[in-house]
Design a protein around this motif. Sequence first.
Motif, PDB file in Angstrom:
ATOM      1  N   PRO A   3       0.808  -1.238   0.000  1.00 42.52           N
ATOM      2  CA  PRO A   3       0.000   0.000   0.000  1.00 42.52           C
ATOM      3  C   PRO A   3       0.832   1.274   0.000  1.00 42.52           C
ATOM      4  O   PRO A   3       0.358   2.329   0.425  1.00 42.52           O
ATOM      5  N   ARG A   4       2.055   1.227  -0.509  1.00 46.97           N
ATOM      6  CA  ARG A   4       2.988   2.357  -0.383  1.00 46.97           C
ATOM      7  C   ARG A   4       2.527   3.630  -1.071  1.00 46.97           C
ATOM      8  O   ARG A   4       2.947   4.728  -0.696  1.00 46.97           O
ATOM      9  N   SER A   5       1.688   3.518  -2.102  1.00 51.05           N
ATOM     10  CA  SER A   5       1.289   4.712  -2.854  1.00 51.05           C
ATOM     11  C   SER A   5       0.024   5.365  -2.322  1.00 51.05           C
ATOM     12  O   SER A   5      -0.466   6.325  -2.917  1.00 51.05           O
ATOM     13  N   THR A   6      -0.508   4.856  -1.221  1.00 53.11           N
ATOM     14  CA  THR A   6      -1.635   5.532  -0.580  1.00 53.11           C
ATOM     15  C   THR A   6      -1.094   6.496   0.461  1.00 53.11           C
ATOM     16  O   THR A   6       0.057   6.399   0.886  1.00 53.11           O
ATOM     17  N   THR A   7      -1.910   7.441   0.862  1.00 51.39           N
ATOM     18  CA  THR A   7      -1.470   8.391   1.870  1.00 51.39           C
ATOM     19  C   THR A   7      -1.157   7.656   3.175  1.00 51.39           C
ATOM     20  O   THR A   7      -1.730   6.602   3.462  1.00 51.39           O
ATOM     21  N   THR A   8      -0.256   8.190   3.971  1.00 46.41           N
ATOM     22  CA  THR A   8       0.306   7.460   5.112  1.00 46.41           C
ATOM     23  C   THR A   8      -0.729   6.861   6.064  1.00 46.41           C
ATOM     24  O   THR A   8      -0.627   5.677   6.415  1.00 46.41           O
ATOM     25  N   PRO A   9      -1.750   7.613   6.523  1.00 42.93           N
ATOM     26  CA  PRO A   9      -2.732   6.993   7.429  1.00 42.93           C
ATOM     27  C   PRO A   9      -3.437   5.793   6.794  1.00 42.93           C
ATOM     28  O   PRO A   9      -3.716   4.809   7.481  1.00 42.93           O
ATOM     29  N   VAL A  10      -3.724   5.878   5.503  1.00 46.59           N
ATOM     30  CA  VAL A  10      -4.386   4.764   4.817  1.00 46.59           C
ATOM     31  C   VAL A  10      -3.437   3.581   4.690  1.00 46.59           C
ATOM     32  O   VAL A  10      -3.826   2.421   4.878  1.00 46.59           O
ATOM     33  N   ALA A  11      -2.169   3.859   4.366  1.00 48.98           N
ATOM     34  CA  ALA A  11      -1.172   2.788   4.259  1.00 48.98           C
ATOM     35  C   ALA A  11      -1.038   2.045   5.585  1.00 48.98           C
ATOM     36  O   ALA A  11      -0.922   0.812   5.614  1.00 48.98           O
TER      37      ALA A  11
ATOM     38  N   LEU B  97       6.441   0.303   9.416  1.00 51.16           N
ATOM     39  CA  LEU B  97       7.288   0.229   8.222  1.00 51.16           C
ATOM     40  C   LEU B  97       6.509   0.644   6.979  1.00 51.16           C
ATOM     41  O   LEU B  97       7.074   1.258   6.060  1.00 51.16           O
ATOM     42  N   ALA B  98       5.216   0.341   6.944  1.00 52.09           N
ATOM     43  CA  ALA B  98       4.373   0.781   5.827  1.00 52.09           C
ATOM     44  C   ALA B  98       4.342   2.301   5.761  1.00 52.09           C
ATOM     45  O   ALA B  98       4.364   2.888   4.668  1.00 52.09           O
ATOM     46  N   ALA B  99       4.310   2.950   6.915  1.00 51.27           N
ATOM     47  CA  ALA B  99       4.336   4.413   6.952  1.00 51.27           C
ATOM     48  C   ALA B  99       5.643   4.950   6.389  1.00 51.27           C
ATOM     49  O   ALA B  99       5.659   5.941   5.659  1.00 51.27           O
ATOM     50  N   VAL B 100       6.740   4.287   6.720  1.00 50.34           N
ATOM     51  CA  VAL B 100       8.049   4.705   6.205  1.00 50.34           C
ATOM     52  C   VAL B 100       8.086   4.612   4.683  1.00 50.34           C
ATOM     53  O   VAL B 100       8.515   5.540   3.989  1.00 50.34           O
ATOM     54  N   PHE B 101       7.615   3.483   4.145  1.00 52.11           N
ATOM     55  CA  PHE B 101       7.593   3.313   2.692  1.00 52.11           C
ATOM     56  C   PHE B 101       6.716   4.372   2.026  1.00 52.11           C
ATOM     57  O   PHE B 101       7.068   4.924   0.974  1.00 52.11           O
ATOM     58  N   ALA B 102       5.560   4.663   2.625  1.00 57.50           N
ATOM     59  CA  ALA B 102       4.655   5.663   2.050  1.00 57.50           C
ATOM     60  C   ALA B 102       5.308   7.041   2.029  1.00 57.50           C
ATOM     61  O   ALA B 102       5.199   7.776   1.038  1.00 57.50           O
ATOM     62  N   ILE B 103       5.990   7.391   3.104  1.00 58.55           N
ATOM     63  CA  ILE B 103       6.646   8.702   3.171  1.00 58.55           C
ATOM     64  C   ILE B 103       7.784   8.788   2.156  1.00 58.55           C
ATOM     65  O   ILE B 103       7.940   9.804   1.461  1.00 58.55           O
TER      66      ILE B 103
END
Length: 239
Positions: free
Chosen positions: A137-145, A158-164
């Motif tokens: 889910p890396r291309s969704t906004t951080t809260p959604v990821a 870690l998903a938040a890190v990838f999204a950022i």
Amino acid sequence: MSERLHETAEWLLHSPLFFVLLTLAAYRVGRELKDRTGGHALAQPVLVAIVIVGAVISALGVDYADYRSGTELIAFWLGPATVALAVPLHRQAHRLRGFVVPMLVAIPLGAVVSVASAVLIVQAFGGDELLVKTVAPRSTTTPVAIGIAETIGGLPPLAAVFAIVVGILGAVAGPAVLNLLRIHDRRARGLALGAASHGIGTSRALVEDETEGAFAGLSMGLTALATSILLPILLVLLT
């Protein structure tokens, strides 16, 4: 006296006020740097703020969990700020004429490509299922990821890190890539930036042009929705 100063310093280092002021000051430095460099692609305020805050809390030995809890106030206002992106879209609503069908085709396709490429790249490099579910889910906004990763069994932090990281890369390189591909339609550019680099890319698009920013905000929301629906299906098919 020195003991009191030490106690005061310790209190300050664990005070939410310190963390909030540090974050705002770092972002302000990023804005100033961007202005002084004439809007250079690498002088993204978010990127500059991350570097400064990371360096400061590392030098002071502050645990990230303490910093995160101390900046809940800023995190809270991210929701209203995201909703406020509807304002420029409302102003540009007339630009949707003749663009709705292409947009509704492009957004799901973009979500499919984003998830599928993430899964296939991780598998190609020998990553396990946990990493696949974290990166997908890396291309969704951080809260959604974070929410998606938690639901499907990934690692939310870690998903938040990838999204950022993806957001920063898209904001830095996205406009240059679109120029290289000779994509000049502001609506198409906005959709691409919002789909690929969510909120950070949208902030970059808003600086470039109001129409571009409005469509980036719309794309960010629709991409998050499309990814939430399609990701579980794609994981079943690809893993």
